[in-house]
Design a protein around this motif. Structure first.
Motif, PDB file in Angstrom:
ATOM      1  N   CYS A   1       7.775  -2.509   3.123  1.00  0.00           N
ATOM      2  CA  CYS A   1       7.681  -3.622   4.068  1.00  0.00           C
ATOM      3  C   CYS A   1       9.018  -4.330   4.147  1.00  0.00           C
ATOM      4  O   CYS A   1       9.519  -4.829   3.132  1.00  0.00           O
ATOM      5  N   HIS A   2       9.610  -4.377   5.351  1.00  0.00           N
ATOM      6  CA  HIS A   2      10.889  -5.053   5.556  1.00  0.00           C
ATOM      7  C   HIS A   2      10.715  -6.258   6.480  1.00  0.00           C
ATOM      8  O   HIS A   2      11.629  -6.613   7.214  1.00  0.00           O
ATOM      9  N   ARG A   3       9.541  -6.866   6.407  1.00  0.00           N
ATOM     10  CA  ARG A   3       9.251  -8.068   7.186  1.00  0.00           C
ATOM     11  C   ARG A   3       8.833  -9.177   6.232  1.00  0.00           C
ATOM     12  O   ARG A   3       8.136  -8.950   5.258  1.00  0.00           O
ATOM     13  N   ARG A   4       9.217 -10.417   6.580  1.00  0.00           N
ATOM     14  CA  ARG A   4       8.846 -11.555   5.749  1.00  0.00           C
ATOM     15  C   ARG A   4       7.896 -12.504   6.457  1.00  0.00           C
ATOM     16  O   ARG A   4       7.498 -13.516   5.884  1.00  0.00           O
ATOM     17  N   ASP A   5       7.568 -12.206   7.704  1.00  0.00           N
ATOM     18  CA  ASP A   5       6.752 -13.128   8.474  1.00  0.00           C
ATOM     19  C   ASP A   5       5.297 -12.684   8.591  1.00  0.00           C
ATOM     20  O   ASP A   5       4.528 -13.273   9.343  1.00  0.00           O
ATOM     21  N   LEU A   6       4.902 -11.669   7.836  1.00  0.00           N
ATOM     22  CA  LEU A   6       3.527 -11.196   7.896  1.00  0.00           C
ATOM     23  C   LEU A   6       2.637 -12.041   6.992  1.00  0.00           C
ATOM     24  O   LEU A   6       3.058 -12.478   5.920  1.00  0.00           O
ATOM     25  N   ILE A   7       1.409 -12.259   7.423  1.00  0.00           N
ATOM     26  CA  ILE A   7       0.446 -13.014   6.623  1.00  0.00           C
ATOM     27  C   ILE A   7      -0.814 -12.186   6.453  1.00  0.00           C
ATOM     28  O   ILE A   7      -1.093 -11.270   7.234  1.00  0.00           O
ATOM     29  N   SER A   8      -1.567 -12.508   5.420  1.00  0.00           N
ATOM     30  CA  SER A   8      -2.783 -11.756   5.123  1.00  0.00           C
ATOM     31  C   SER A   8      -3.713 -11.739   6.337  1.00  0.00           C
ATOM     32  O   SER A   8      -3.963 -12.775   6.969  1.00  0.00           O
ATOM     33  N   GLY A   9      -4.202 -10.549   6.674  1.00  0.00           N
ATOM     34  CA  GLY A   9      -5.080 -10.394   7.813  1.00  0.00           C
ATOM     35  C   GLY A   9      -4.392  -9.872   9.055  1.00  0.00           C
ATOM     36  O   GLY A   9      -5.065  -9.451  10.010  1.00  0.00           O
ATOM     37  N   ASP A  10      -3.048  -9.897   9.085  1.00  0.00           N
ATOM     38  CA  ASP A  10      -2.323  -9.368  10.240  1.00  0.00           C
ATOM     39  C   ASP A  10      -2.632  -7.882  10.426  1.00  0.00           C
ATOM     40  O   ASP A  10      -2.712  -7.130   9.441  1.00  0.00           O
ATOM     41  N   ILE A  11      -2.787  -7.457  11.658  1.00  0.00           N
ATOM     42  CA  ILE A  11      -2.967  -6.044  11.965  1.00  0.00           C
ATOM     43  C   ILE A  11      -1.586  -5.453  12.243  1.00  0.00           C
ATOM     44  O   ILE A  11      -0.859  -5.942  13.129  1.00  0.00           O
ATOM     45  N   VAL A  12      -1.221  -4.453  11.470  1.00  0.00           N
ATOM     46  CA  VAL A  12       0.132  -3.904  11.528  1.00  0.00           C
ATOM     47  C   VAL A  12       0.095  -2.414  11.860  1.00  0.00           C
ATOM     48  O   VAL A  12      -0.959  -1.769  11.804  1.00  0.00           O
ATOM     49  N   VAL A  13       1.261  -1.901  12.217  1.00  0.00           N
ATOM     50  CA  VAL A  13       1.422  -0.477  12.493  1.00  0.00           C
ATOM     51  C   VAL A  13       2.245   0.131  11.368  1.00  0.00           C
ATOM     52  O   VAL A  13       3.322  -0.379  11.030  1.00  0.00           O
ATOM     53  N   VAL A  14       1.722   1.197  10.779  1.00  0.00           N
ATOM     54  CA  VAL A  14       2.378   1.848   9.647  1.00  0.00           C
ATOM     55  C   VAL A  14       2.858   3.230  10.081  1.00  0.00           C
ATOM     56  O   VAL A  14       2.093   4.010  10.654  1.00  0.00           O
ATOM     57  N   GLU A  15       4.130   3.508   9.809  1.00  0.00           N
ATOM     58  CA  GLU A  15       4.671   4.840  10.085  1.00  0.00           C
ATOM     59  C   GLU A  15       4.361   5.746   8.905  1.00  0.00           C
ATOM     60  O   GLU A  15       4.782   5.485   7.783  1.00  0.00           O
ATOM     61  N   MET A  16       3.599   6.816   9.160  1.00  0.00           N
ATOM     62  CA  MET A  16       3.205   7.761   8.126  1.00  0.00           C
ATOM     63  C   MET A  16       4.216   8.906   8.133  1.00  0.00           C
ATOM     64  O   MET A  16       4.236   9.740   9.055  1.00  0.00           O
ATOM     65  N   ALA A  17       5.059   8.928   7.129  1.00  0.00           N
ATOM     66  CA  ALA A  17       6.191   9.863   7.126  1.00  0.00           C
ATOM     67  C   ALA A  17       5.745  11.316   7.102  1.00  0.00           C
ATOM     68  O   ALA A  17       6.232  12.137   7.884  1.00  0.00           O
ATOM     69  N   ALA A  18       4.829  11.658   6.210  1.00  0.00           N
ATOM     70  CA  ALA A  18       4.425  13.056   6.072  1.00  0.00           C
ATOM     71  C   ALA A  18       3.719  13.569   7.319  1.00  0.00           C
ATOM     72  O   ALA A  18       3.930  14.706   7.747  1.00  0.00           O
ATOM     73  N   GLU A  19       2.893  12.714   7.924  1.00  0.00           N
ATOM     74  CA  GLU A  19       2.139  13.117   9.103  1.00  0.00           C
ATOM     75  C   GLU A  19       2.919  12.928  10.395  1.00  0.00           C
ATOM     76  O   GLU A  19       2.498  13.383  11.454  1.00  0.00           O
TER      77      GLU A  19
END
Length: 232
Positions: free
Chosen positions: A17-35
């Protein structure tokens, strides 16, 4: 690193995680490296552990958009401004404050920033697992050879900080240390109490067949006979 859930009731998984403005419950997009794909997850919490996770949060789901070419682009809801989120951000802030950037002569380190002051000199050393602060007794900076600088822990006063379990953002602490050196009288004592701890070594993978073979052969390294013409 962050803990995220890919389902509401599922377990949490660690991701970069390279963000500091996220709070619990936020819906985020995750890059899945292997897939090589993107997945939606729920952000749960942030922790200072310096793990090298396989997957990485790239943005909030609401920030992911498509441009006219149909490509995914990230449009942050609020610009990060001067907030330090990456090592590159920290390095840029140090350079803007008058520090010089050097390539370390040893591959054990990532980057060295150094600066001379009226009566002393200082270096900030980026390591894989942390950031070191070094204070010299004179403005002369030792070990500089062109665009490179050697790192000698025995020179001057040194403190070692670790990302792992630092319980505070080491980027902010490092910039505060650099700013404290500009003020008189110097009040840098608190910065020479290191934070964090050395990360534990990962558990050794156990090769059960190898252990059985060593038990039978006494560790000679040769093949071991089990039974019924079975060798290992």
């Amino acid at each position: 690193m962050a803990h995220v859930r890919f389902t509401k009731t599922g377990r949490t998984y660690p991701v970069n995680c390279h963000r500091r403005d996220l709070i619990s419950g936020d819906i985020v997009v995750v890059e899945m490296a292997a897939e090589q794909t993107l997945k939606v997850a729920q952000f749960e919490s942030l922790e200072h552990l310096n793990w090298r996770c396989s997957n990485t949060i790239i943005c909030r789901r609401s920030e992911l958009q498509r441009n006219d070419q149909g490509e995914h682009v990230v449009v942050r809801h609020s610009p990060k401004g001067d907030v330090l989120e990456t090592l590159s951000d920290l390095g840029g802030a140090l350079i803007n404050a008058g520090w010089r950037s050097f390539a370390p002569t040893s591959r054990a380190f990532q980057r060295i920033f150094a600066r001379s002051f009226d009566t002393s000199g200082a270096a900030i050393i980026f390591r894989r697992n942390g950031i070191d602060y070094q204070l010299f007794d004179s403005p002369e900076l030792p070990g500089i050879m062109g665009q490179q600088m050697s790192y000698a822990p025995s020179n001057g006063r040194l403190v070692r900080n670790w990302y792992y379990h630092s319980e505070e953002d080491l980027f902010d602490r490092t910039l505060a240390f650099a700013q404290a050196l500009e003020r008189q009288p110097l009040k840098i004592g608190p910065f020479f109490h290191g934070v964090g701890s050395k990360p534990p070594k990962p558990p050794r993978e156990v090769d059960e067949l190898a252990e059985i073979r060593d038990a039978i052969t006494g560790g000679s390294g040769g093949l071991a006979y089990l039974c019924d013409d079975v060798w290992i």
